[in-house]
Motif scaffolding. Structure first.
Motif, PDB file in Angstrom:
ATOM      1  N   PHE A 183       7.107  12.845   0.014  1.00 41.39           N
ATOM      2  CA  PHE A 183       7.325  11.488  -0.483  1.00 41.39           C
ATOM      3  C   PHE A 183       6.898  10.449   0.555  1.00 41.39           C
ATOM      4  CE2 PHE A 183      10.525  13.392  -3.488  1.00 41.39           C
ATOM      5  CZ  PHE A 183       9.885  12.991  -4.649  1.00 41.39           C
ATOM      6  N   ALA A 184       7.136  10.722   1.838  1.00 34.80           N
ATOM      7  CA  ALA A 184       6.733   9.781   2.884  1.00 34.80           C
ATOM      8  C   ALA A 184       5.220   9.614   2.916  1.00 34.80           C
ATOM      9  CB  ALA A 184       7.247  10.247   4.244  1.00 34.80           C
ATOM     10  N   ARG A 185       4.486  10.699   2.647  1.00 35.63           N
ATOM     11  CA  ARG A 185       3.023  10.619   2.638  1.00 35.63           C
ATOM     12  C   ARG A 185       2.490   9.874   1.423  1.00 35.63           C
ATOM     13  NH1 ARG A 185       3.482  15.913   4.991  1.00 35.63           N
ATOM     14  NH2 ARG A 185       3.416  16.919   2.967  1.00 35.63           N
ATOM     15  N   LEU A 186       3.357   9.635   0.444  1.00 32.94           N
ATOM     16  CA  LEU A 186       2.926   8.943  -0.773  1.00 32.94           C
ATOM     17  C   LEU A 186       2.371   7.555  -0.465  1.00 32.94           C
ATOM     18  CD1 LEU A 186       2.877   9.254  -3.898  1.00 32.94           C
ATOM     19  CD2 LEU A 186       5.136   8.189  -3.940  1.00 32.94           C
ATOM     20  N   ILE A 187       2.884   6.893   0.584  1.00 29.08           N
ATOM     21  CA  ILE A 187       2.461   5.518   0.870  1.00 29.08           C
ATOM     22  C   ILE A 187       0.994   5.448   1.278  1.00 29.08           C
ATOM     23  CG2 ILE A 187       4.804   4.893   1.554  1.00 29.08           C
ATOM     24  CD1 ILE A 187       3.842   4.778   4.438  1.00 29.08           C
ATOM     25  N   ALA A 188       0.410   6.580   1.670  1.00 31.52           N
ATOM     26  CA  ALA A 188      -1.005   6.595   2.072  1.00 31.52           C
ATOM     27  C   ALA A 188      -1.914   7.107   0.961  1.00 31.52           C
ATOM     28  CB  ALA A 188      -1.191   7.452   3.319  1.00 31.52           C
ATOM     29  N   LEU A 189      -1.361   7.349  -0.230  1.00 31.59           N
ATOM     30  CA  LEU A 189      -2.168   7.836  -1.348  1.00 31.59           C
ATOM     31  C   LEU A 189      -3.280   6.845  -1.687  1.00 31.59           C
ATOM     32  CD1 LEU A 189      -2.262  10.118  -3.584  1.00 31.59           C
ATOM     33  CD2 LEU A 189      -1.056   8.499  -5.040  1.00 31.59           C
ATOM     34  N   ASP A 190      -4.480   7.343  -1.958  1.00 37.40           N
ATOM     35  CA  ASP A 190      -5.611   6.475  -2.304  1.00 37.40           C
ATOM     36  C   ASP A 190      -5.495   6.001  -3.750  1.00 37.40           C
ATOM     37  OD1 ASP A 190      -6.813   6.631   0.161  1.00 37.40           O
ATOM     38  OD2 ASP A 190      -8.101   8.316  -0.370  1.00 37.40           O
ATOM     39  N   LEU A 191      -5.659   4.693  -3.926  1.00 36.83           N
ATOM     40  CA  LEU A 191      -5.691   4.079  -5.253  1.00 36.83           C
ATOM     41  C   LEU A 191      -6.896   3.152  -5.323  1.00 36.83           C
ATOM     42  CD1 LEU A 191      -1.944   3.046  -5.765  1.00 36.83           C
ATOM     43  CD2 LEU A 191      -3.090   5.040  -6.734  1.00 36.83           C
ATOM     44  N   MET A 192      -7.260   2.770  -6.538  1.00 32.63           N
ATOM     45  CA  MET A 192      -8.358   1.822  -6.704  1.00 32.63           C
ATOM     46  C   MET A 192      -7.819   0.399  -6.574  1.00 32.63           C
ATOM     47  SD  MET A 192     -11.527   1.293  -7.037  1.00 32.63           S
ATOM     48  CE  MET A 192     -12.075   2.965  -7.421  1.00 32.63           C
ATOM     49  N   GLY A 193      -8.349  -0.346  -5.600  1.00 32.23           N
ATOM     50  CA  GLY A 193      -7.946  -1.729  -5.399  1.00 32.23           C
ATOM     51  C   GLY A 193      -8.968  -2.691  -5.965  1.00 32.23           C
ATOM     52  N   GLU A 194      -8.822  -3.959  -5.614  1.00 35.09           N
ATOM     53  CA  GLU A 194      -9.729  -4.978  -6.128  1.00 35.09           C
ATOM     54  C   GLU A 194     -11.141  -4.807  -5.579  1.00 35.09           C
ATOM     55  OE1 GLU A 194      -7.406  -9.058  -6.705  1.00 35.09           O
ATOM     56  OE2 GLU A 194      -6.924  -8.095  -4.804  1.00 35.09           O
ATOM     57  N   ALA A 195     -11.237  -4.286  -4.354  1.00 39.39           N
ATOM     58  CA  ALA A 195     -12.552  -4.172  -3.717  1.00 39.39           C
ATOM     59  C   ALA A 195     -12.853  -2.736  -3.325  1.00 39.39           C
ATOM     60  CB  ALA A 195     -12.612  -5.087  -2.500  1.00 39.39           C
ATOM     61  N   GLY A 196     -12.361  -1.789  -4.089  1.00 39.23           N
ATOM     62  CA  GLY A 196     -12.617  -0.394  -3.777  1.00 39.23           C
ATOM     63  C   GLY A 196     -11.337   0.368  -3.489  1.00 39.23           C
ATOM     64  N   ILE A 197     -11.488   1.516  -2.835  1.00 43.64           N
ATOM     65  CA  ILE A 197     -10.344   2.382  -2.564  1.00 43.64           C
ATOM     66  C   ILE A 197      -9.420   1.749  -1.527  1.00 43.64           C
ATOM     67  CG2 ILE A 197      -9.623   4.643  -1.712  1.00 43.64           C
ATOM     68  CD1 ILE A 197     -10.927   4.749  -4.410  1.00 43.64           C
ATOM     69  N   THR A 198      -8.126   1.825  -1.794  1.00 41.73           N
ATOM     70  CA  THR A 198      -7.120   1.336  -0.862  1.00 41.73           C
ATOM     71  C   THR A 198      -5.945   2.295  -0.889  1.00 41.73           C
ATOM     72  OG1 THR A 198      -5.837  -0.613  -0.183  1.00 41.73           O
ATOM     73  CG2 THR A 198      -5.917  -0.122  -2.540  1.00 41.73           C
ATOM     74  N   THR A 199      -4.946   2.055  -0.050  1.00 47.09           N
ATOM     75  CA  THR A 199      -3.764   2.910  -0.037  1.00 47.09           C
ATOM     76  C   THR A 199      -2.685   2.318  -0.939  1.00 47.09           C
ATOM     77  OG1 THR A 199      -2.765   1.753   1.838  1.00 47.09           O
ATOM     78  CG2 THR A 199      -4.232   3.611   2.333  1.00 47.09           C
ATOM     79  N   LEU A 200      -1.706   3.143  -1.293  1.00 48.98           N
ATOM     80  CA  LEU A 200      -0.575   2.651  -2.080  1.00 48.98           C
ATOM     81  C   LEU A 200       0.129   1.520  -1.341  1.00 48.98           C
ATOM     82  CD1 LEU A 200       1.534   2.756  -4.356  1.00 48.98           C
ATOM     83  CD2 LEU A 200       2.640   4.633  -3.125  1.00 48.98           C
ATOM     84  N   ALA A 201       0.316   1.666  -0.025  1.00 50.92           N
ATOM     85  CA  ALA A 201       0.984   0.622   0.749  1.00 50.92           C
ATOM     86  C   ALA A 201       0.237  -0.706   0.643  1.00 50.92           C
ATOM     87  CB  ALA A 201       1.112   1.048   2.210  1.00 50.92           C
TER      88      ALA A 201
END
Length: 309
Positions: A248-266
């Motif tokens: 669960f702690a590693r979840l904050i670094a999960l890659d998601l699609m942001g406004e300008a490309g890939i970003t982290t959940l945090a």
């Protein structure tokens, strides 16, 4: 990477020394973490003590101290008073936001949440088409409580017909509580950093809830915890073990699609909080940015969180 530090062993003492958070037992150091790396300290254990210097050092860095009950749900939090440089104006705009704006903001949050629930079901091969239809039915302020209608379909499909969401239960519910506590701490930190007050919510308004706004921001992201919990259960993890906490702690670094490309959940959570502050100031709900739900392939990356590095 910013770290979530979990204190789960009784009798530990936490202090700050030369830029580090020191964890000690019987005056003997058992671990240390650079203070600049800490996003949140979550305390589950009993008999844990800490120094004022540590709490001040965490606050100066925008980190939070979160205290949890025996069911792994947060019961208290220590947040920094200083947030964004425009904090005064943003808090005033937040407080003075009218009901029409709040209702439009809540509609956008619930639409995003239901679409993310659909994405979670799609990732597990469950029927998800009705969730697109439900998302379209959400009106300003969700007067028909479509959120609850979606939940009544979502949980049996995802977790099985016999599952009941109960914050005081063990097993899957305890895992969900812990995962949500991680996300909640992340959201609380993000709204404070954006110059907003975490207790003044868009929809959540319980007088005793210091996380009201964080509980609004968290909604679209909850399915990530749900999916990770499902994967932990499938791997035979039926309680909140050290391995589950690390996942669960590693979840904050999960890659998601942001406004300008890939970003982290945090970073995605921080962006939601920043644009929410902008929406309060502009009076336009459309200024609130919410991430698009990940594809089934992208959500497959959650499996990697179960593997210790």
């Amino acid at each position: 990477m910013e770290r979530i530090v979990d204190i789960a062993i009784d009798g530990r003492h936490l202090s700050a020394h030369r830029g580090f958070m020191i964890v000690a037992e019987d005056r003997v150091e058992v671990g240390r973490v650079p203070l600049d790396d800490v996003a949140a300290v979550i305390v589950h254990a009993h008999g844990v003590t800490w120094s004022t210097n540590l709490v001040v050092a965490l606050a100066e860095r925008g980190a939070i101290l979160l205290l949890c009950g025996s069911n792994h749900s947060p019961v208290a939090v220590c947040l920094p008073l200083d947030g964004h440089h425009a904090q005064n104006g943003r808090m005033r705009a937040q407080w003075e936001a009218g009901r029409p704006l709040a209702k439009q903001l809540w509609r956008r949050v619930i639409v995003a949440k239901i679409r993310w629930q659909g994405a979670a079901l799609a990732a597990t091969g469950k029927p998800h088409t009705p969730f697109d239809l439900l998302a379209r039915r959400v009106g300003s302020g969700d007067p028909e409580n479509v959120e609850a209608q979606a939940a009544r379909r979502y949980w049996p499909l995802l977790m099985g017909e016999d599952f009941r969401r109960n914050r005081d239960a063990d097993g899957a519910n305890a895992l969900l509580n812990y995962g949500y506590a991680i996300l909640r701490s992340l959201c609380a930190r993000a709204v404070v950093a954006a110059g907003l007050h975490p207790s003044i919510g868009v929809h959540h308004a319980n007088r005793g809830n210091p996380f009201a706004l964080a509980d609004d921001v968290i909604e679209p992201f909850r399915p990530l915890v749900d999916l990770l919990t499902l994967r932990l259960l499938a791997a035979g993890t039926m309680r909140v073990t050290p391995e589950a906490k690390r996942a669960f702690a590693r979840l904050i670094a999960l890659d998601l699609m942001g406004e300008a490309g890939i970003t982290t959940l945090a970073n995605a959570v921080a962006r939601v909080a920043q644009t929410l502050a902008g929406a309060f100031q502009s009076g336009r709900a459309t200024d609130l940015w919410l991430p698009e739900p990940p594809s089934a392939l992208e959500l497959a990356g959650l499996a990697a969180l179960l593997v210790d590095p």
